[in-house]
Design an enzyme around this catalytic site. Structure first.
Site, PDB file in Angstrom:
ATOM      1  N   ASP A  98       0.861  -1.173   0.000  1.00 22.63           N
ATOM      2  CA  ASP A  98       0.000   0.000   0.000  1.00 22.63           C
ATOM      3  C   ASP A  98       0.903   1.231   0.000  1.00 22.63           C
ATOM      4  O   ASP A  98       1.663   1.440   0.946  1.00 22.63           O
ATOM      5  CB  ASP A  98      -0.862  -0.030   1.277  1.00 22.63           C
ATOM      6  CG  ASP A  98      -2.222   0.592   1.081  1.00 22.63           C
ATOM      7  OD1 ASP A  98      -2.284   1.652   0.460  1.00 22.63           O
ATOM      8  OD2 ASP A  98      -3.204   0.009   1.578  1.00 22.63           O
ATOM      9  N   ASP A 200      -2.795   4.706  -2.404  1.00 23.89           N
ATOM     10  CA  ASP A 200      -3.739   5.327  -1.476  1.00 23.89           C
ATOM     11  C   ASP A 200      -4.062   6.768  -1.868  1.00 23.89           C
ATOM     12  O   ASP A 200      -3.145   7.553  -2.167  1.00 23.89           O
ATOM     13  CB  ASP A 200      -3.119   5.327  -0.069  1.00 23.89           C
ATOM     14  CG  ASP A 200      -4.068   5.849   0.982  1.00 23.89           C
ATOM     15  OD1 ASP A 200      -5.006   5.115   1.331  1.00 23.89           O
ATOM     16  OD2 ASP A 200      -3.875   6.985   1.460  1.00 23.89           O
ATOM     17  N   GLU A 257      -6.588   3.797  -5.585  1.00 31.08           N
ATOM     18  CA  GLU A 257      -7.768   4.298  -4.896  1.00 31.08           C
ATOM     19  C   GLU A 257      -8.017   5.676  -5.510  1.00 31.08           C
ATOM     20  O   GLU A 257      -7.526   6.693  -5.023  1.00 31.08           O
ATOM     21  CB  GLU A 257      -7.520   4.415  -3.396  1.00 31.08           C
ATOM     22  CG  GLU A 257      -8.793   4.773  -2.665  1.00 31.08           C
ATOM     23  CD  GLU A 257      -8.572   5.278  -1.242  1.00 31.08           C
ATOM     24  OE1 GLU A 257      -9.429   5.038  -0.407  1.00 31.08           O
ATOM     25  OE2 GLU A 257      -7.544   5.926  -0.978  1.00 31.08           O
ATOM     26  N   HIS A 330     -11.152  -2.404   3.874  1.00 27.26           N
ATOM     27  CA  HIS A 330     -10.956  -2.027   5.280  1.00 27.26           C
ATOM     28  C   HIS A 330     -11.611  -0.703   5.633  1.00 27.26           C
ATOM     29  O   HIS A 330     -11.582  -0.306   6.796  1.00 27.26           O
ATOM     30  CB  HIS A 330      -9.455  -1.946   5.562  1.00 27.26           C
ATOM     31  CG  HIS A 330      -8.810  -0.815   4.809  1.00 27.26           C
ATOM     32  ND1 HIS A 330      -8.696  -0.821   3.433  1.00 27.26           N
ATOM     33  CD2 HIS A 330      -8.285   0.354   5.226  1.00 27.26           C
ATOM     34  CE1 HIS A 330      -8.122   0.306   3.045  1.00 27.26           C
ATOM     35  NE2 HIS A 330      -7.855   1.039   4.106  1.00 27.26           N
ATOM     36  N   ASP A 331     -12.146   0.009   4.650  1.00 27.16           N
ATOM     37  CA  ASP A 331     -12.811   1.286   4.915  1.00 27.16           C
ATOM     38  C   ASP A 331     -14.327   1.155   4.908  1.00 27.16           C
ATOM     39  O   ASP A 331     -15.030   2.160   5.079  1.00 27.16           O
ATOM     40  CB  ASP A 331     -12.434   2.319   3.842  1.00 27.16           C
ATOM     41  CG  ASP A 331     -10.991   2.763   3.948  1.00 27.16           C
ATOM     42  OD1 ASP A 331     -10.437   2.730   5.068  1.00 27.16           O
ATOM     43  OD2 ASP A 331     -10.414   3.139   2.913  1.00 27.16           O
TER      44      ASP A 331
HETATM   45  C1  NOJ Z   1      -7.694   5.659   2.199  1.00 27.25           C
HETATM   46  C2  NOJ Z   1      -7.429   4.495   3.088  1.00 27.25           C
HETATM   47  O1  NOJ Z   1      -8.032   3.352   2.534  1.00 27.25           O
HETATM   48  C3  NOJ Z   1      -7.951   4.845   4.443  1.00 27.25           C
HETATM   49  O2  NOJ Z   1      -7.959   3.741   5.319  1.00 27.25           O
HETATM   50  C4  NOJ Z   1      -7.137   5.981   4.983  1.00 27.25           C
HETATM   51  O3  NOJ Z   1      -7.705   6.411   6.193  1.00 27.25           O
HETATM   52  C5  NOJ Z   1      -7.083   7.161   4.011  1.00 27.25           C
HETATM   53  N1  NOJ Z   1      -6.909   6.768   2.644  1.00 27.25           N
HETATM   54  C6  NOJ Z   1      -5.958   8.087   4.357  1.00 27.25           C
HETATM   55  O4  NOJ Z   1      -4.731   7.490   4.015  1.00 27.25           O
END
Ligand code: NOJ
Length: 556
Positions: A98, A200, A257, A330-331
């Site tokens: 990541d 990310d 992402e 995970h989000d």
């Molecule tokens: C996206 C990530 O998936 C998340 O978990 C994170 O809090 C934010 N970006 C900031 O890096």
């Protein structure tokens, strides 16, 4: 493009803190992941994306990095990492890291140097601005984790920008020296044997250079910062340079992402000439809340709207390239509760939804526990949460006028911690995850919903997922990756049906995500996989579908 390993890959996401704890401190680690690689090979995954395990104060669970080349001691050592890569190589599993390049931790030596000496060249690695005329922050942008996106540096009187938490200062991509430092980090990890990266928050790296205040959209007088920070004009120059400097020459897999990419820009991001190999398809993952970032406004969506969103999203990428297909990460809270109404949160639904997702055009990503049909956690109070964002969400729901009880209910539905509680390996103490005290509570489902029990049960979600992955990697893998996609209309909103085609072969995927019997006229063919014992029952052209039945067949 010639055949690449990701053309028939299924990727599995590991949240390292919650996957497997080898040293009994209650926190997952790299040695734990290595121990469980055989499990992943048995499941049939081709690559794992591991969320950040780099040195970090853990304000945002590792998405705040203070040393891009270091392993946080909670997770182990570089030797542990090398051992993980070595074992993964033996099992033919690729490792994806990541890359968090939009921001660092405020504990990163660059940021510390930037604060200590405003004249140092590190100051320009970050975004410092003078106060507004009234002495306050330079503009009214709201950080994604709440409050102003600007934090005062008392010593200099200037503010620095943080799109996420104040402990996550944004890096200044306008600075070529900073960009080169980041490219060196990428090269360093590639030299250590990784095969690719998840990028990310990458669409935030270019800011509106005029840093304008925006029309306030909340009682705090602040405004969603996306218009000034996300997918801004000019981002293409940075992404092209990064691709051509580090990823292209080494044929590296990248999955971004990339939130906020409008459909007309999709072709810039994916496909043979895209900035990335692929980007996540987020088009329906927040379907349970209203658009516009008001996370606590429920959408009340229907299954039919989910189906429509899936179809539209597939259509959007068809002529352009492949997206990364995911139900969970995970989000996000777990898929069953997020996509389906109460009453449909069953193992049968997990199988049906998994079938629909697995054979969509693109690269399937699974998130740990999805293959067990994991559910959200039954939270009892706010003190149980760890996530920085969850705490802010609760406050924002209160500020918006919700009662504390309703705010808590809403947080339970949306908290990222739902997906972050430990993976369950067996029904003994610590769920097989740890011999210590787990950093987040173990799901009370532990006695039933764990790997060991599901491995022994031929009807389990896990054993069904193994079949999904086996079919995906078999003779039709090229068709699944890049073949055509055509939705088959059906009057019942729960009936998802689509055709995948390539080189004269057509595969039909049908799932009846409802509690009613359904039937439909579909092409006949040989059943490749089904959820039910007598799957694919038909009379002439009419296929009868039990509630929650899913069928994949090769059309004649
Ligand atoms: C996206 C990530 O998936 C998340 O978990 C994170 O809090 C934010 N970006 C900031 O890096």
């Amino acid at each position: 493009m010639s055949k690449q390993w990701w053309h028939n890959a299924v990727v599995y996401q590991i949240y390292p803190r919650s996957f497997m704890d080898a040293n009994g401190d209650g926190c997952g680690d790299l040695a734990g992941i290595t121990q469980r690689l055989d499990y992943l090979a048995g499941l049939g995954v081709d690559a794992v994306w591991i969320s950040p395990f780099f040195t970090s104060p853990m304000v945002d669970n590792g998405y705040d990095i203070s040393d891009y080349r270091g392993i946080d001691p909670r997770f182990g050592t570089l030797e542990d990492f090398d051992a993980l890569v070595a074992r993964a190589n033996q099992l033919n599993i690729k490792i994806l890291l990541d890359l968090v390049l939009n921001h660092s931790s405020d504990q990163h030596p660059w940021f510390k140097a930037a604060l200590a000496d405003p004249a140092s060249h590190y100051r320009d690695y970050y975004i410092f601005k003078k106060p507004a005329a009234n002495g306050g922050p330079p503009n009214n942008w709201r950080s994604i984790f709440g409050g102003s996106a600007w934090q005062l540096d008392d010593a200099s009187g200037e503010y620095y920008l943080h799109v996420f938490a104040k402990e996550q200062p944004d890096l200044n991509w306008e600075n070529p020296r900073l960009r080169q430092e980041l490219y060196d980090v990428v090269d360093w990890w590639l030299d250590r044997g990784v095969s690719g990266f998840r990028m990310d928050a990458i669409t935030y790296i270019k800011k509106d250079p005029s840093y304008p205040s925006l029309p306030p959209d909340g009682p705090d007088g602040l405004a969603d910062l996306s218009p000034g920070t996300q997918t801004r004009p000019g981002i293409g120059a940075f992404l092209t340079e990064m691709r051509d400097t580090v990823f292209g020459p080494r044929n590296v897999f990248t999955v971004a992402e990339a939130t906020g990419v409008p459909p007309q820009q999709l072709a810039d991001f994916i496909g043979d000439d895209g900035y990335f190999t692929t980007i996540f398809d987020f088009n329906y993952c927040d379907i349970d809340i209203q658009p516009g970032g008001i996370w606590h406004a429920r959408s009340g969506h229907t299954v039919g709207q989910l189906r429509q969103a899936v179809y539209e999203s597939q259509q959007a990428s068809l002529a352009v390239g492949q997206c990364a297909i995911m139900l969970e990460n995970h989000d996000l809270p777990r898929a069953l509760e997020r996509y389906l109404p109460a009453g449909l949160h069953t193992d049968a639904a997990a199988k049906a939804l998994g079938t629909v997702s697995m054979f969509l055009r693109g690269i399937p990503f699974l998130y740990q526990g999805q293959e067990l049909g994991a559910r959200n956690f039954p939270w009892e109070n706010m003190d149980q949460f760890d996530d920085v964002s969850t705490k802010d969400q609760y406050q924002r729901a209160l500020d918006a006028g919700h009662s504390s009880r309703r705010a808590f209910e809403l947080v339970c539905l949306r908290s990222r911690d739902n997906a972050r509680v430990p993976m369950l390996w067996h029904d003994g103490p610590g769920g097989g995850f740890t011999t210590g005290r787990p950093w987040l509570p173990l799901h009370p489902d532990a006695p039933a919903r764990n790997v060991k029990n599901q491995e022994q049960d031929p009807t389990s979600v896990l054993n069904y997922y193994k079949k999904l992955l086996a079919l995906h990697r078999g003779e039709y893998c090229a068709l699944f990756y890049s073949g055509g996609f055509e939705a088959c209309p059906h009057k019942d909103e729960g009936v998802f049906a689509y055709l995948r085609t390539a080189g004269g072969t057509t595969i039909l995927v049908v799932a009846n995500i409802s509690l009613q019997q359904a039937e439909g006229v579909f092409p006949q063919g040989k059943v490749l996989l089904g959820t039910h014992r007598q799957t694919g029952m038909r009379t002439g052209n009419t296929l009868a579908l039990c509630p929650m039945e899913a069928v994949v067949l090769r059309c004649e």
